[in-house]
Design an enzyme around this catalytic site. Structure first.
Site, PDB file in Angstrom:
ATOM      1  N   GLY B  39      47.637 -36.374 -13.906  1.00 22.41           N
ATOM      2  CA  GLY B  39      47.672 -35.657 -15.168  1.00 22.41           C
ATOM      3  C   GLY B  39      48.881 -34.745 -15.160  1.00 22.41           C
ATOM      4  O   GLY B  39      49.326 -34.296 -14.118  1.00 22.41           O
ATOM      5  N   THR B  40      49.421 -34.505 -16.312  1.00 24.40           N
ATOM      6  CA  THR B  40      50.635 -33.707 -16.375  1.00 24.40           C
ATOM      7  C   THR B  40      50.700 -33.016 -17.709  1.00 24.40           C
ATOM      8  O   THR B  40      50.134 -33.505 -18.704  1.00 24.40           O
ATOM      9  CB  THR B  40      51.877 -34.631 -16.295  1.00 24.40           C
ATOM     10  OG1 THR B  40      51.717 -35.518 -15.215  1.00 24.40           O
ATOM     11  CG2 THR B  40      53.138 -33.845 -16.128  1.00 24.40           C
ATOM     12  N   THR B  41      51.367 -31.879 -17.728  1.00 25.14           N
ATOM     13  CA  THR B  41      51.814 -31.317 -19.002  1.00 25.14           C
ATOM     14  C   THR B  41      53.307 -31.080 -18.853  1.00 25.14           C
ATOM     15  O   THR B  41      53.731 -30.334 -17.966  1.00 25.14           O
ATOM     16  CB  THR B  41      51.129 -29.970 -19.295  1.00 25.14           C
ATOM     17  OG1 THR B  41      49.736 -30.154 -19.262  1.00 25.14           O
ATOM     18  CG2 THR B  41      51.540 -29.458 -20.658  1.00 25.14           C
TER      19      THR B  41
END
Lengths: 174, 365
Positions: B39-41
């Site tokens: 997951g990443t932002t």
């Protein structure tokens, strides 16, 4: 491509391997332009119009897309369907048309550019990624216009408040 | 010269996938291991003097945090950086390749690279890897360069047409279809019966022939490179920000966010973005956007990294802000030597016999 294959086979549990497993769900479907595009010829030129929404399934990835791209000084093209494929095809045709124009040392014909697009689409007609015109996606955002006349190209953007609105109440009774 | 026992096959190996599929079929109820998604932002925005990019720093292994301090902002050129989301390894490798190619391009043109060039290089790589490999872009564009053979289905594989002006191009190789990567020696010149016959077994398909080697990447990777990238930088045309999607499409935007936390980050950016912000305001907004992703998305976490790129320089700010307090561990996991008692010790010398020695002189001229 992965998305259309999945859609064709119906809903399935999350796969353990393959592109659907490696790529997170939100990035799985192809980015589509689900567009409204049109062009009208007038006395002295052509005006093209497009909406500005790009979607991935039901997520709007870009609400201010410019779907009208120049492939030569006085020749534009409108994008529809898979964003990646239409951008790639437009890039290739821009290159070929520019090369052709330099070879002939004169501006290219619109017919020539249409032929190049046709050649490319036909050549890769059996390639599913190239041939996909995703019908899903929606239209929206702002309106982008390009009026091409002999004198030049005039670009315009109509923002939300300038777009004409129609409601049942304002339509005249039949 | 020493040779490895097995020549390594290029590209991804799908043996385990086939094994897993076979196991699932033969042992019902078996749960095969899933591919790991991270997951990443990541986010970026254009401000008055340049571009600012931001990312979280969490790398996950299913639901376990693998690394709290991973670097998601990759260097491409001195004034062009790229944030990567999606499959972490793909993002890392794609951006590294782009960085090398841009350096070579810079040396060959003698000019500072443009952000649009980087974007185009990245999206062409991704487009090619996603199965758009038959469409050639750039120098080897269809119509120029690269011979093409079309094998007619009905005729059972006879060569139907060959573009005469391209037959003479050097290095034209034939790639023999998806299922036969190591089929044999490339077939130069006109098609022969055996080659045509091999394809007709599969029903006869288009076999584009290219003079570049990059075509092989499609056959090797089968299109499974999934990297979403935000490319930002400053060149002589000004500050620019592009988002590139795994299929190879791009958008030029004043602000954008990608990754699992993109909704949270975009909510903040949509609300408070103004054109021509100062550096302080832009940095504050970006940190808030990434923080929204860290707090609101399960896949993102850690701290906020940022990269400020202006016309003169680029500064990578690691751990600019930490929205969460790190947990105090109640115990130490380092043990002093001697904590575990050694009961007995046995030493067995490993005798090796020198079988063959070869010396190869290195040509240093």
């Amino acid at each position: 491509m992965a998305a259309t294959l999945v859609a064709a086979q119906g809903a399935r549990p999350a796969p353990a391997w393959g592109p659907e497993a490696i790529i997170p769900e939100w990035e799985n479907p192809e980015v589509s332009t689900g567009p409204t595009i049109m062009a009208v010829q007038f006395d002295g030129g052509v005006v093209l119009g497009a909406d500005s929404r790009t979607t991935t399934a039901s997520y709007i990835t870009n609400r201010v897309t410019d779907k009208l791209t120049p492939i030569h000084d006085r020749i534009f093209c409108c994008h529809s369907g898979s964003a990646a494929d239409s951008q790639a095809v437009a890039d290739a045709v821009t290159y070929q048309l520019g090369f052709h124009s330099i070879e002939l040392n004169e501006p290219p014909l619109v017919y020539t550019s249409a032929s190049l697009f046709k050649e490319m689409s036909y050549r890769y007609r059996e390639d599913p990624t190239a041939g996909i015109i995703l019908r899903d996606g929606s239209s929206g955002g702002v309106i982008r216009l390009a009026a091409i006349a002999e004198s030049g190209v005039e670009r315009q953007v109509l923002l939300g408040d300038q777009i004409p609105k129609f409601t049942i109440a304002t339509l005249p009774p039949p | 010269m020493q040779k490895t026992a097995l020549e390594p096959q290029k590209g991804f190996s799908f043996e385990n996938c086939e094994r897993n599929a076979a196991l699932e079929r033969s042992l019902p109820g078996l749960r095969v291991p899933h591919a790991r998604k991270t997951g990443t932002t990541i986010a970026g925005l254009v401000f008055r003097d340049g571009v600012i990019l931001g990312a979280d720093t969490r790398a996950t292994n299913d639901s376990i945090v693998a690394y709290q301090s991973c670097e998601k902002i990759h260097f491409i050129c001195p004034k062009i950086y790229c944030c990567g989301a999606g499959v972490a390894a793909d993002a890392e490798m794609t951006t590294r390749m782009a960085a090398s190619n841009m350096e070579l391009h810079e040396l060959s043109t003698g000019r500072e690279p443009r952000v649009a060039t980087v974007t185009r290089a990245l999206r062409q790589t991704l487009f090619r890897c996603w199965g758009g490999a038959k469409m050639i872009l750039g120098r080897g564009s269809c119509g120029e360069g690269g011979a093409e053979r079309r094998l007619d289905r009905r005729k059972g594989g006879a060569v139907r047409s060959e573009r005469p002006e391209e037959a003479g191009l050097r290095g034209a190789k034939r790639v023999a279809g998806r299922n036969a990567v190591g089929h044999g020696a490339p077939d130069h010149g006109k098609g022969r019966g055996s080659g045509a016959g091999a394809v007709s077994r599969r029903g006869g398909t288009w076999i584009p022939v290219r003079s570049t080697d990059r075509t092989h990447s499609a056959k090797r990777y089968r299109g499974y490179v999934g990297a979403s990238l935000i490319v930002g930088g400053v060149d002589f045309t000004g500050p620019q920000l592009y988002s590139v999607h795994p299929h190879g499409s791009y958008s030029r935007l004043p602000f954008t966010a990608l990754g699992s936390g993109q909704d949270a980050a975009l909510a903040v950016l949509e609300d408070r973005f103004q054109p021509n912000m100062t550096l302080e305001a832009a940095q504050e907004l970006l940190v808030e956007a990434i923080t929204a992703g860290i707090l609101g998305d399960l896949g993102s976490g850690g701290s906020v990294d940022a990269c400020v790129i202006t016309g003169t320089s680029a500064k990578l700010l690691r751990t600019l802000s930490s929205p969460t307090e790190p947990i105090e561990r109640s115990r130490q996991y380092r043990f002093a030597p001697g904590t575990t008692a050694v009961l007995s010790e046995t030493v067995m010398p490993l005798t090796l016999e020198l079988l063959e020695e070869t010396v190869q002189a290195m040509d240093v001229e």
